[in-house]
Design a protein around this motif. Sequence first.
Motif, short mmCIF file in Angstrom:
data_model
loop_
_atom_site.label_atom_id
_atom_site.label_comp_id
_atom_site.label_asym_id
_atom_site.label_seq_id
_atom_site.Cartn_x
_atom_site.Cartn_y
_atom_site.Cartn_z
N ILE A 121 43.59 -81.13 -60.81
CA ILE A 121 45.11 -80.87 -60.47
C ILE A 121 45.66 -81.94 -59.96
N ASP A 122 46.55 -82.62 -60.36
CA ASP A 122 47.45 -83.63 -59.69
C ASP A 122 47.98 -83.30 -58.25
N VAL A 123 48.79 -82.27 -58.44
CA VAL A 123 49.44 -81.79 -57.30
C VAL A 123 49.50 -80.01 -57.25
N TYR A 124 48.77 -79.58 -56.19
CA TYR A 124 48.64 -78.26 -56.40
C TYR A 124 49.47 -77.57 -55.30
N TYR A 125 50.41 -76.79 -55.44
CA TYR A 125 51.33 -76.23 -54.49
C TYR A 125 51.17 -74.76 -54.06
N ILE A 126 51.33 -74.64 -52.79
CA ILE A 126 51.50 -73.07 -52.39
C ILE A 126 52.88 -72.68 -53.11
N HIS A 127 52.74 -71.71 -53.64
CA HIS A 127 53.92 -71.48 -54.54
C HIS A 127 54.91 -70.55 -53.58
N GLU A 128 54.48 -69.70 -52.69
CA GLU A 128 55.21 -68.74 -51.98
C GLU A 128 54.48 -68.62 -50.63
N PHE A 129 55.07 -68.89 -49.58
CA PHE A 129 54.30 -68.38 -48.32
C PHE A 129 53.91 -66.95 -48.03
N ASP A 130 52.65 -66.37 -47.59
CA ASP A 130 52.29 -65.33 -47.67
C ASP A 130 52.07 -64.90 -45.97
N PRO A 131 52.89 -63.91 -45.44
CA PRO A 131 52.94 -63.74 -44.28
C PRO A 131 51.65 -63.06 -43.65
N ALA A 132 51.04 -62.56 -44.74
CA ALA A 132 49.64 -61.78 -44.29
C ALA A 132 48.53 -62.69 -44.20
N THR A 133 48.76 -63.94 -44.41
CA THR A 133 47.50 -64.87 -44.44
C THR A 133 48.05 -65.94 -43.50
N PRO A 134 47.03 -66.43 -42.38
CA PRO A 134 47.38 -67.47 -41.62
C PRO A 134 47.43 -68.69 -42.24
N VAL A 135 48.21 -69.70 -42.18
CA VAL A 135 48.48 -71.02 -42.77
C VAL A 135 47.25 -71.58 -42.76
N ASP A 136 46.44 -71.37 -41.75
CA ASP A 136 45.25 -72.43 -41.57
C ASP A 136 44.23 -71.95 -42.27
N GLU A 137 44.32 -70.61 -42.75
CA GLU A 137 43.14 -70.03 -43.82
C GLU A 137 43.60 -70.79 -45.06
N THR A 138 44.73 -70.74 -45.56
CA THR A 138 45.16 -71.39 -46.55
C THR A 138 45.06 -72.78 -46.80
N LEU A 139 45.12 -73.58 -45.86
CA LEU A 139 44.81 -75.15 -45.81
C LEU A 139 43.62 -75.28 -45.73
N GLU A 140 42.61 -74.47 -45.09
CA GLU A 140 41.45 -74.31 -45.29
C GLU A 140 40.77 -74.49 -46.62
#
Length: 301
Positions: A121-140
């Motif tokens: 996929i050329d560009v993969y977006y975080i669609h909406e930020f999830d307050p229950a998930t730490p941002v570092d987990e998502t970025l990992e």
Amino acid sequence: MITADERRRIVFGCGNFGGLGSSPDLRDKGDGREQALGLLDHARAIGLTRFDTANTYGGGVSETVLGEWLTRQDKAFRSSIQVATKVGNPNGAPPGERPLGGAQIAYHLDESLRRLGVERIDVYYIHEFDPATPVDETLEAFDRALAAGKIAAFGVSNATLTDLQAVLSLCTGALRTAFTHVQNEFNLLQQRDLADVIPLCQAERLDYVAFSPLAGGLLSGKYRADAKPDAGRVKDAPGFYDHLLTAETFETIEGLRARADASGDTVPGAALRFILDTPGLGSLIIAPRSIEQFEAYGIAA
């Protein structure tokens, strides 16, 4: 009219395929398969090369139809275009699961690749930020996808200044290089990002992609304070737009109409021109539902 050079800044949005956006309640309001395929053919014919969808648009139908269309295109065209999709909308996660948890991202990324029929996929977006998930987990999870060659770059959508700062503070090395896009709502009725998000995007060399340039059709020329159409996105999804049906909004619409008349443009064309001419805005997403709407936007064959 939108020039040939400006068309490189136009993204064809597939958010109406199979439903209106991600809401399960609006699945019967979207574009059917044949209609969607015809719109994609026209988008290619007029020189558009960027396409945007999400794993939850139409419950996955949007990705499936776009993927079917991509398989019909020649290899040279497929290699020259940009395909973006998203993960993290709450409608895509089973009850009790975190939409941006690592396991959910891994699962939905593979499903998106399958539906789109692509290896990356050329560009993969975080669609909406999830307050229950730490941002570092998502970025990992995004970092693992990048290392595996499943995504080429990533972005964030529906992001506040705080969200954007958090992502920037945690991105280093290859992940920071791959962070390239911010996709937020921006139009004549919604300009809050001018104060902070857009300047930060400029400073960090992030492509700011404006979605909803016509504010759900309110800036299409069909709406007046004393005359509202019987069909359209505002009527089909009233909960999303009721807050905009104010005297101030209709004053803005009439001002846009006067600007269009003075320039010889259409009302929607003038609305898109406002975005294209706003400093700091890199791209914008359009989602016409007919060939006539392409023409009304000033994007003719």
